[in-house]
Design a protein around this motif. Structure first.
Motif, PDB file in Angstrom:
ATOM      1  N   ALA A 184      -0.420  14.758 -24.054  1.00 59.47           N
ATOM      2  CA  ALA A 184      -0.645  14.390 -22.650  1.00 59.47           C
ATOM      3  C   ALA A 184      -0.295  12.932 -22.373  1.00 59.47           C
ATOM      4  O   ALA A 184       0.234  12.611 -21.312  1.00 59.47           O
ATOM      5  N   VAL A 185      -0.561  12.048 -23.316  1.00 64.62           N
ATOM      6  CA  VAL A 185      -0.265  10.623 -23.112  1.00 64.62           C
ATOM      7  C   VAL A 185       1.236  10.396 -23.007  1.00 64.62           C
ATOM      8  O   VAL A 185       1.709   9.654 -22.147  1.00 64.62           O
ATOM      9  N   ASP A 186       1.989  11.045 -23.877  1.00 70.07           N
ATOM     10  CA  ASP A 186       3.446  10.910 -23.839  1.00 70.07           C
ATOM     11  C   ASP A 186       4.017  11.457 -22.534  1.00 70.07           C
ATOM     12  O   ASP A 186       4.907  10.862 -21.935  1.00 70.07           O
ATOM     13  N   VAL A 187       3.498  12.587 -22.110  1.00 68.49           N
ATOM     14  CA  VAL A 187       3.971  13.204 -20.868  1.00 68.49           C
ATOM     15  C   VAL A 187       3.660  12.290 -19.689  1.00 68.49           C
ATOM     16  O   VAL A 187       4.504  12.086 -18.807  1.00 68.49           O
ATOM     17  N   PHE A 188       2.473  11.708 -19.659  1.00 65.13           N
ATOM     18  CA  PHE A 188       2.093  10.817 -18.566  1.00 65.13           C
ATOM     19  C   PHE A 188       2.961   9.567 -18.548  1.00 65.13           C
ATOM     20  O   PHE A 188       3.390   9.113 -17.481  1.00 65.13           O
ATOM     21  N   ASP A 189       3.244   9.009 -19.714  1.00 62.59           N
ATOM     22  CA  ASP A 189       4.108   7.826 -19.787  1.00 62.59           C
ATOM     23  C   ASP A 189       5.505   8.129 -19.258  1.00 62.59           C
ATOM     24  O   ASP A 189       6.080   7.332 -18.504  1.00 62.59           O
ATOM     25  N   GLU A 190       6.052   9.263 -19.645  1.00 62.88           N
ATOM     26  CA  GLU A 190       7.375   9.658 -19.159  1.00 62.88           C
ATOM     27  C   GLU A 190       7.358   9.884 -17.647  1.00 62.88           C
ATOM     28  O   GLU A 190       8.293   9.509 -16.943  1.00 62.88           O
ATOM     29  N   ALA A 191       6.288  10.501 -17.159  1.00 58.47           N
ATOM     30  CA  ALA A 191       6.172  10.756 -15.723  1.00 58.47           C
ATOM     31  C   ALA A 191       6.103   9.452 -14.945  1.00 58.47           C
ATOM     32  O   ALA A 191       6.711   9.316 -13.879  1.00 58.47           O
ATOM     33  N   GLU A 192       5.367   8.462 -15.471  1.00 59.54           N
ATOM     34  CA  GLU A 192       5.287   7.163 -14.811  1.00 59.54           C
ATOM     35  C   GLU A 192       6.639   6.470 -14.776  1.00 59.54           C
ATOM     36  O   GLU A 192       7.004   5.858 -13.772  1.00 59.54           O
ATOM     37  N   LYS A 193       7.386   6.551 -15.852  1.00 61.10           N
ATOM     38  CA  LYS A 193       8.713   5.930 -15.897  1.00 61.10           C
ATOM     39  C   LYS A 193       9.641   6.568 -14.866  1.00 61.10           C
ATOM     40  O   LYS A 193      10.354   5.865 -14.148  1.00 61.10           O
ATOM     41  N   ASP A 194       9.625   7.896 -14.808  1.00 61.16           N
ATOM     42  CA  ASP A 194      10.464   8.596 -13.829  1.00 61.16           C
ATOM     43  C   ASP A 194      10.040   8.271 -12.403  1.00 61.16           C
ATOM     44  O   ASP A 194      10.879   8.088 -11.519  1.00 61.16           O
ATOM     45  N   ALA A 195       8.732   8.188 -12.166  1.00 58.77           N
ATOM     46  CA  ALA A 195       8.227   7.858 -10.830  1.00 58.77           C
ATOM     47  C   ALA A 195       8.639   6.444 -10.437  1.00 58.77           C
ATOM     48  O   ALA A 195       9.005   6.200  -9.281  1.00 58.77           O
ATOM     49  N   MET A 196       8.601   5.529 -11.390  1.00 61.22           N
ATOM     50  CA  MET A 196       8.999   4.146 -11.104  1.00 61.22           C
ATOM     51  C   MET A 196      10.473   4.087 -10.712  1.00 61.22           C
ATOM     52  O   MET A 196      10.851   3.366  -9.778  1.00 61.22           O
TER      53      MET A 196
ATOM     54  N   LYS B 202       0.831  -1.203   0.000  1.00 59.06           N
ATOM     55  CA  LYS B 202       0.000   0.000   0.000  1.00 59.06           C
ATOM     56  C   LYS B 202       0.871   1.260   0.000  1.00 59.06           C
ATOM     57  O   LYS B 202       0.606   2.215  -0.738  1.00 59.06           O
ATOM     58  N   ASN B 203       1.928   1.266   0.807  1.00 59.00           N
ATOM     59  CA  ASN B 203       2.825   2.421   0.859  1.00 59.00           C
ATOM     60  C   ASN B 203       3.589   2.608  -0.446  1.00 59.00           C
ATOM     61  O   ASN B 203       3.808   3.747  -0.875  1.00 59.00           O
ATOM     62  N   ILE B 204       4.001   1.527  -1.064  1.00 57.63           N
ATOM     63  CA  ILE B 204       4.680   1.626  -2.356  1.00 57.63           C
ATOM     64  C   ILE B 204       3.734   2.232  -3.385  1.00 57.63           C
ATOM     65  O   ILE B 204       4.122   3.102  -4.174  1.00 57.63           O
ATOM     66  N   GLY B 205       2.480   1.812  -3.379  1.00 58.92           N
ATOM     67  CA  GLY B 205       1.489   2.363  -4.300  1.00 58.92           C
ATOM     68  C   GLY B 205       1.251   3.847  -4.074  1.00 58.92           C
ATOM     69  O   GLY B 205       1.155   4.629  -5.023  1.00 58.92           O
ATOM     70  N   LYS B 206       1.170   4.238  -2.806  1.00 59.03           N
ATOM     71  CA  LYS B 206       0.983   5.658  -2.488  1.00 59.03           C
ATOM     72  C   LYS B 206       2.179   6.486  -2.955  1.00 59.03           C
ATOM     73  O   LYS B 206       2.013   7.565  -3.524  1.00 59.03           O
ATOM     74  N   ASP B 207       3.379   5.978  -2.716  1.00 58.91           N
ATOM     75  CA  ASP B 207       4.582   6.691  -3.151  1.00 58.91           C
ATOM     76  C   ASP B 207       4.638   6.814  -4.671  1.00 58.91           C
ATOM     77  O   ASP B 207       5.028   7.846  -5.206  1.00 58.91           O
ATOM     78  N   PHE B 208       4.252   5.743  -5.356  1.00 56.54           N
ATOM     79  CA  PHE B 208       4.255   5.776  -6.824  1.00 56.54           C
ATOM     80  C   PHE B 208       3.269   6.821  -7.337  1.00 56.54           C
ATOM     81  O   PHE B 208       3.588   7.607  -8.228  1.00 56.54           O
ATOM     82  N   ASP B 209       2.060   6.845  -6.768  1.00 51.30           N
ATOM     83  CA  ASP B 209       1.067   7.831  -7.192  1.00 51.30           C
ATOM     84  C   ASP B 209       1.546   9.254  -6.925  1.00 51.30           C
ATOM     85  O   ASP B 209       1.384  10.146  -7.759  1.00 51.30           O
ATOM     86  N   TYR B 210       2.133   9.466  -5.760  1.00 54.57           N
ATOM     87  CA  TYR B 210       2.632  10.787  -5.394  1.00 54.57           C
ATOM     88  C   TYR B 210       3.741  11.237  -6.344  1.00 54.57           C
ATOM     89  O   TYR B 210       3.729  12.360  -6.858  1.00 54.57           O
ATOM     90  N   GLN B 211       4.697  10.351  -6.587  1.00 55.43           N
ATOM     91  CA  GLN B 211       5.807  10.686  -7.482  1.00 55.43           C
ATOM     92  C   GLN B 211       5.307  10.932  -8.908  1.00 55.43           C
ATOM     93  O   GLN B 211       5.813  11.807  -9.606  1.00 55.43           O
TER      94      GLN B 211
END
Length: 82
Positions: free
Chosen positions: A39-51, A13-22
């Motif tokens: 927007a899709v490209d930006v979101f994909d890049e943001a998810e990669k950086d957050a991961m 649960k904490n890992i999920g919260k941190d991922f969403d926050y990042q």
């Protein structure tokens, strides 16, 4: 045994919260840098950086603390028997 499941549920649960926050932080930063970008490209890049940030924080690199915990259990660390 139930205590171990509760601890693992809290960790996940904490890992999920941190991922969403990042993801939110990285998305805001990237939208400010290039507001006209798709927007899709930006979101994909943001998810990669957050991961990357979450993996670094929780030690998912080889030999990190999470990997060591996973190998102490029964079966393979990330296989079907774990």
């Amino acid at each position: 045994m139930a205590e171990n499941n509760e601890i693992m549920d809290k960790i996940v649960k904490n890992i999920g919260k941190d991922f969403d926050y990042q993801t939110r932080i990285k998305l805001r930063k990237k939208m400010k840098e290039a507001p006209d970008q798709d927007a899709v490209d930006v979101f994909d890049e943001a998810e990669k950086d957050a991961m990357k940030e979450v993996r670094k924080k929780y030690g998912f690199k080889k030999g990190g603390s999470v990997c060591k915990l996973a190998t102490k259990g029964k079966g393979r660390a990330y296989g079907k028997n774990s």
